[in-house]
Design a protein around this motif. Structure first.
Motif, PDB file in Angstrom:
ATOM      1  N   GLY A 104       0.791  -1.219   0.000  1.00 62.04           N
ATOM      2  CA  GLY A 104       0.000   0.000   0.000  1.00 62.04           C
ATOM      3  C   GLY A 104       0.827   1.275   0.000  1.00 62.04           C
ATOM      4  O   GLY A 104       0.313   2.348   0.326  1.00 62.04           O
ATOM      5  N   ASP A 105       2.129   1.191  -0.374  1.00 60.05           N
ATOM      6  CA  ASP A 105       2.983   2.379  -0.351  1.00 60.05           C
ATOM      7  C   ASP A 105       3.320   2.899  -1.745  1.00 60.05           C
ATOM      8  O   ASP A 105       4.123   3.811  -1.897  1.00 60.05           O
ATOM      9  CB  ASP A 105       4.282   2.078   0.404  1.00 60.05           C
ATOM     10  N   ASN A 106       2.702   2.295  -2.779  1.00 60.43           N
ATOM     11  CA  ASN A 106       2.927   2.707  -4.163  1.00 60.43           C
ATOM     12  C   ASN A 106       4.391   2.574  -4.586  1.00 60.43           C
ATOM     13  O   ASN A 106       4.867   3.312  -5.438  1.00 60.43           O
ATOM     14  CB  ASN A 106       2.447   4.147  -4.393  1.00 60.43           C
ATOM     15  N   LYS A 107       5.084   1.624  -3.975  1.00 59.40           N
ATOM     16  CA  LYS A 107       6.468   1.340  -4.339  1.00 59.40           C
ATOM     17  C   LYS A 107       6.600  -0.155  -4.597  1.00 59.40           C
ATOM     18  O   LYS A 107       5.923  -0.978  -3.980  1.00 59.40           O
ATOM     19  CB  LYS A 107       7.424   1.748  -3.213  1.00 59.40           C
ATOM     20  N   LEU A 108       7.497  -0.495  -5.523  1.00 58.61           N
ATOM     21  CA  LEU A 108       7.767  -1.895  -5.807  1.00 58.61           C
ATOM     22  C   LEU A 108       8.685  -2.470  -4.734  1.00 58.61           C
ATOM     23  O   LEU A 108       9.782  -1.960  -4.509  1.00 58.61           O
ATOM     24  CB  LEU A 108       8.430  -2.040  -7.182  1.00 58.61           C
ATOM     25  N   SER A 109       8.210  -3.512  -4.067  1.00 57.87           N
ATOM     26  CA  SER A 109       9.002  -4.191  -3.039  1.00 57.87           C
ATOM     27  C   SER A 109       9.345  -5.592  -3.524  1.00 57.87           C
ATOM     28  O   SER A 109       8.743  -6.098  -4.480  1.00 57.87           O
ATOM     29  CB  SER A 109       8.222  -4.273  -1.720  1.00 57.87           C
ATOM     30  N   PRO A 110      10.318  -6.253  -2.892  1.00 56.16           N
ATOM     31  CA  PRO A 110      10.661  -7.619  -3.299  1.00 56.16           C
ATOM     32  C   PRO A 110       9.430  -8.524  -3.294  1.00 56.16           C
ATOM     33  O   PRO A 110       8.631  -8.514  -2.361  1.00 56.16           O
ATOM     34  CB  PRO A 110      11.688  -8.053  -2.248  1.00 56.16           C
ATOM     35  N   ASN A 111       9.296  -9.275  -4.379  1.00 57.37           N
ATOM     36  CA  ASN A 111       8.215 -10.253  -4.586  1.00 57.37           C
ATOM     37  C   ASN A 111       6.857  -9.621  -4.891  1.00 57.37           C
ATOM     38  O   ASN A 111       5.894 -10.330  -5.129  1.00 57.37           O
ATOM     39  CB  ASN A 111       8.066 -11.210  -3.408  1.00 57.37           C
ATOM     40  N   GLU A 112       6.756  -8.296  -4.875  1.00 53.17           N
ATOM     41  CA  GLU A 112       5.523  -7.677  -5.367  1.00 53.17           C
ATOM     42  C   GLU A 112       5.501  -7.747  -6.888  1.00 53.17           C
ATOM     43  O   GLU A 112       6.540  -7.764  -7.538  1.00 53.17           O
ATOM     44  CB  GLU A 112       5.427  -6.219  -4.915  1.00 53.17           C
ATOM     45  N   ARG A 113       4.269  -7.761  -7.431  1.00 53.00           N
ATOM     46  CA  ARG A 113       4.115  -7.899  -8.868  1.00 53.00           C
ATOM     47  C   ARG A 113       3.491  -6.650  -9.467  1.00 53.00           C
ATOM     48  O   ARG A 113       2.916  -5.827  -8.769  1.00 53.00           O
ATOM     49  CB  ARG A 113       3.240  -9.115  -9.201  1.00 53.00           C
ATOM     50  N   GLY A 114       3.582  -6.547 -10.781  1.00 53.33           N
ATOM     51  CA  GLY A 114       2.952  -5.460 -11.501  1.00 53.33           C
ATOM     52  C   GLY A 114       3.069  -5.682 -12.994  1.00 53.33           C
ATOM     53  O   GLY A 114       3.560  -6.718 -13.449  1.00 53.33           O
ATOM     54  N   PHE A 115       2.600  -4.708 -13.762  1.00 56.28           N
ATOM     55  CA  PHE A 115       2.761  -4.802 -15.210  1.00 56.28           C
ATOM     56  C   PHE A 115       2.848  -3.401 -15.808  1.00 56.28           C
ATOM     57  O   PHE A 115       2.319  -2.432 -15.257  1.00 56.28           O
ATOM     58  CB  PHE A 115       1.632  -5.601 -15.858  1.00 56.28           C
TER      59      PHE A 115
END
Length: 874
Positions: free
Chosen positions: A407-418
């Motif tokens: 919920g911090d709008n930052k990419l963290s380890p193991n978080e996903r996106g596209f």
């Protein structure tokens, strides 16, 4: 050696042909792969896939003495010097006598799913699904490793034939059932299986391909019951388009093309036959090849140059000798063979693959080995309509979307996106064979699965959306990282355009929690992703929470605390467990159970980070279908309205979230066909203003007031168009309504039958109608009589009158409805009240009292004690 073919466009409407261009096709190389284990003497290919980074993945099995098989997954990398590097992945499960894999697919995040089967000590084969995902070791080396290995030991399930990715990492599984019917299941990314609604899918499926907008196309062979058919289904398994072919068509296989069309291959009147369908399943092209009856088409693919590459052959000693060609016209006189120096002496064909590297690959078995044959299109002869400078691409828009667990709008380890790009071809020629990748700076911020993407074709003026998935690596740093997405022409590697991008990342220091992915498993086994701070719909009961924690250090169970309604729970109550992941370094699996009720709040602390969840208990919905066909009965329509009014008043009693009611009284709404439509609409959620389907924990009630008939030991409900001359065709067979609709609804189901004959005992051979009601899956049935007749008075049916008095809290004589300890009406208590009420009232009116009947289908006996309703005036 070179094979030259010529593509011709087909003007089907006018029968004309116009040559556009020639496109040479050249035989390139051949590769053979032997069994990885010397004990196994035969290697058999099952399927082949090209992944998003260009690697080939081949699955199958290695055989030992032609009796026992061992599953094989082979990874083939194409090296810059045009050589290949092959790696076998050992995935054989323990304690299994025989295993095999016959399908492999890739989902958006780069993970692979392999579908196969295993045989244990018994002869029964079970479905087996393996998931492989890319992992990074401490040295930064990327490897595909097994992250899920599930055997579905359900005898009734059997084995599945096809697998296809859907949205959000879910998959569709397709099975050709032994009885000829096609079964579809959905699998979530945790390996849990769920039912699709049972529809009239084609029998004997020969293939399934992805279509646009998360749709799938399934095609089946011709059977005695139906012609060869293709259907298009959405992610819910609903049929949204279909087409059928001539009765002489037999389908062999289907393949997707770059433009979302589907190409089919098979036989028609003993000739090789091919067709192409548009996205809406309209026939776009059809070809028949004039060959003798021993020939049959095996594979057909279409490339970005709008050419067809056909594999045709004849069976010799059960081994197809192949011939390959491009379709030339609708009546091709000859096929150009792949000569002996290309084919092995014995070659068993399996699959044709058209790759983004502008190659064709033919895969099969040559003797005991897997063999791949490569063909390529000659360079430089296609660009006849414009020079390279005519190719121009513009990025209209791009955006980065995070599955932001923190919920911090930052990419963290193991978080996903596209990353989503909207691009437009602003040049004067079609763009074909383009690629998009990122510059080398991406490696510095440790993003996984960010691989090269292939763009097959963008027409002049066309706008396309390209999506590239990614995830944060375990060594992710902190800060703002800038990089470029580069679009290139794959043929000459010239740059088409560059899109600058940036992403904010949040790494972690040693010993800190960096990312947590949360899931919750419901009572019905369904697993859902959950996010801290967002309300979660749930039913009351015991729930299982799981979390995947990235933590670069030592993490113990003492670092975990769980609160329920601000009360700290002990390990004994919540069964907290914390285990290191066997697949991913610096990752731990957290697991605990919680009893949940209304508006519970759950707080979990992992070291110094706190995660808050709010759970809202989901109230069930009540769905009522009430039917009263016009007949000689005087009061059945009034009985229906009396019952419907009782059910409608349950909407404000705090039990049901919504109450949906469909009443069928008018003659045109109670014909045999109209009643069947109403049952189908109930199942699909189309009979109410809310368009909601019956779901788990919902209550479905069928109320019928009218005449019932026993015809040839089957129970029927008369419709408004009933005729004594045509009893069956003007009545609804009760078992059909049950099998086709009620059985497919996974919820609480109650049937109230206020009908003559509805509880009648057939005296011959002791046969009773209970065989119908007790066979109704998950349903409790209450009938008005155990004999031939059901009675009505001036106030209406005695049966419905007793139901109304029960809900209204009416005391008749000494007869009073007993409620459960929470003040609810249960089915058992309601039945007891109806029995006593009818006996009292009918004897008072001078009738011999026929007893109402109650039937429990398998597994529903305990449901009789569930509190489902509340009295209205008590």
């Amino acid at each position: 050696m070179s094979l030259r073919y010529y593509y011709i466009i087909f003007c089907l409407s006018f029968g004309c042909t116009t040559a556009l261009f020639s496109q040479p096709l050249e035989y390139d190389t051949k590769s053979k792969y032997q069994s990885p284990d010397s004990e196994y003497d035969r290697l058999q290919i099952g399927d082949m896939l090209q992944s998003i980074n260009g690697d080939l993945w081949i699955v199958g099995e290695a055989w030992k003495n032609r009796k026992r098989a061992k599953a094989v997954i082979l990874e083939v990398k194409k090296l810059p010097n045009n050589t290949e590097q092959s790696t076998y992945h050992n995935i054989a499960p323990k304690g299994v006598r025989s295993s095999s894999i016959h399908k492999i697919v890739q989902i958006e995040d780069g993970s692979l799913y392999a579908l196969g089967s295993v045989q244990q000590k018994k002869k029964t084969r079970y479905t087996w699904i393996v998931k492989l995902a890319e992992q990074i070791d401490k040295q930064g080396k990327r490897e595909m490793k097994v992250v899920m290995d599930s055997i579905y030991q359900d005898v009734s399930l059997g084995t599945f034939d096809y697998i296809l990715p859907l949205e959000y990492g879910t998959l569709m599984l397709v099975q050709n059932n032994k009885n000829g019917a096609t079964i579809l299941k959905k699998m979530d990314n945790q390996g849990n299986l769920y039912d699709f609604p049972q529809k009239q899918y084609p029998d004997d499926i020969v293939g399934i391909v992805a279509a646009e907008q998360d749709h799938a196309v399934l095609c089946g062979k011709k059977t005695r019951q139906q012609p060869a058919t293709c259907v298009k289904v959405n992610a819910a398994g609903e049929i949204i388009a279909s087409t059928s072919f001539d009765e002489d068509v037999m389908l062999h296989s289907i393949n997707p093309s770059y433009d979302n069309n589907v190409v089919l291959i098979g036989q028609k009147n003993s000739q090789t036959w091919a067709a192409e369908l548009s996205p809406d399943l309209k026939l776009a092209n059809e070809m028949t090849f004039d060959k003798a009856g021993t020939h049959q088409g095996f594979g057909l693919v279409k490339d970005v140059h709008d050419q067809y590459f056909l594999i045709d052959g004849k069976l010799t000693n059960e081994v197809p000798l192949l011939e390959a060609q491009l379709a030339k016209n609708t009546n091709a006189e000859s096929l150009i063979p792949l000569t002996k120096d290309v084919l092995s002496d014995v070659f068993k064909y399996k699959k044709t693959l058209y790759t983004y590297q502008n190659e064709y690959i033919i895969a099969g078995n040559a003797g005991e080995d897997i063999e791949l044959m490569y063909f390529k299109q000659a360079e430089g002869e296609f660009r006849t309509k414009g020079a390279a400078s005519s190719y121009q691409l513009e990025v209209i828009d791009n955006s980065i979307t995070l599955m932001d667990e923190q919920g911090d709008n930052k990419l963290s380890p193991n978080e996903r996106g596209f990353i989503s790009f909207q691009v437009k071809n602003i040049g004067t020629a079609d763009i074909k064979n383009a690629i998009v990748n990122t510059d080398t700076r991406i490696d510095k911020i440790n993003i996984c699965y960010f691989e090269q993407r292939y763009i097959s074709k963008i027409g002049v003026g066309e706008t396309r959306t390209i999506t590239i998935p990614f995830s944060g690596g375990s060594q992710l740093g902190t800060g703002v990282s800038k990089f470029n997405a580069i679009f290139k022409d794959h043929t000459n590697t010239s740059t088409l355009c560059i899109a600058p991008l940036e992403i904010e990342t949040e790494g972690h220091a040693s010993g800190e929690v960096s990312a947590v992915t949360w899931r919750m498993k419901k009572q019905n086994g369904e697993a859902i992703d959950i996010r801290p701070g967002s309300p979660i719909r749930a039913s009351s009961g015991l729930y299982n929470f799981t979390a995947n924690i990235s933590h670069n250090g030592l993490l113990t169970k003492e670092n975990i605390k769980v609160w329920l309604n601000d009360k700290l729970l002990t390990d004994a109550k919540s069964s907290i467990s914390l285990t290191p992941s066997p697949y991913v370094q610096n990752t731990f699996n957290l697991d605990f159970n919680l009893p949940l009720g209304n508006l519970e709040n759950v707080k979990v602390q992992i070291q110094d980070k706190v995660y808050q969840f709010v759970l809202e208990t989901r109230q069930p919905n009540l769905h009522v279908l009430a039917i009263a066909p016009r007949s000689d009965l005087k009061k059945n329509d009034e009985d229906l309205r009396k019952f419907v009014d009782l059910m409608q008043q349950q909407a404000n009693r705090g039990i049901f979230r919504k109450v949906t009611i469909d009443t069928l009284v008018a003659r045109e709404k109670t014909t045999k066909a109209a009643i069947e439509v109403a049952f189908e609409n109930l199942e699909r959620g189309f009979n109410n203003a809310f368009n909601i389907r019956p779901m788990k924990d919902d209550v479905v009630i069928i109320y019928y007031s009218g005449h019932g008939d026993v015809i040839n030991e089957d129970f029927y409900l008369r419709a408004s168009n009933y005729s004594d001359e045509y009893k069956k065709s003007t009545s609804n067979k009760y078992k059909n309504l049950v099998d086709d609709y009620l059985d497919r609804m996974d919820c609480h189901k109650l049937v109230f039958l206020d009908a003559c004959h509805s509880g009648m005992v057939q005296k011959q051979k002791g046969n009773t109608l209970s065989k119908f009601f007790e066979a109704t899956k998950g349903t409790i049935t209450l009938t008005s009589s155990g004999e031939e007749f059901s009675y009505e008075s001036e106030e209406g049916s005695y049966f419905t009158r007793a139901i109304a008095d029960a809900f209204n809290g009416v005391k008749v004589g000494n007869i009073e409805l007993v409620l459960d300890k929470e003040g609810y009406i249960t089915i058992n208590n309601l039945y007891a009240y109806i029995q006593n009420h009818m006996d009292y009232q009918m004897k008072k009116d001078g009738y011999s009292s026929p007893k109402p009947q109650r039937y429990f289908s398998e597994g529903t006996t305990s449901n009789g004690n569930l509190g489902l309703f509340k009295p209205i005036q008590k």
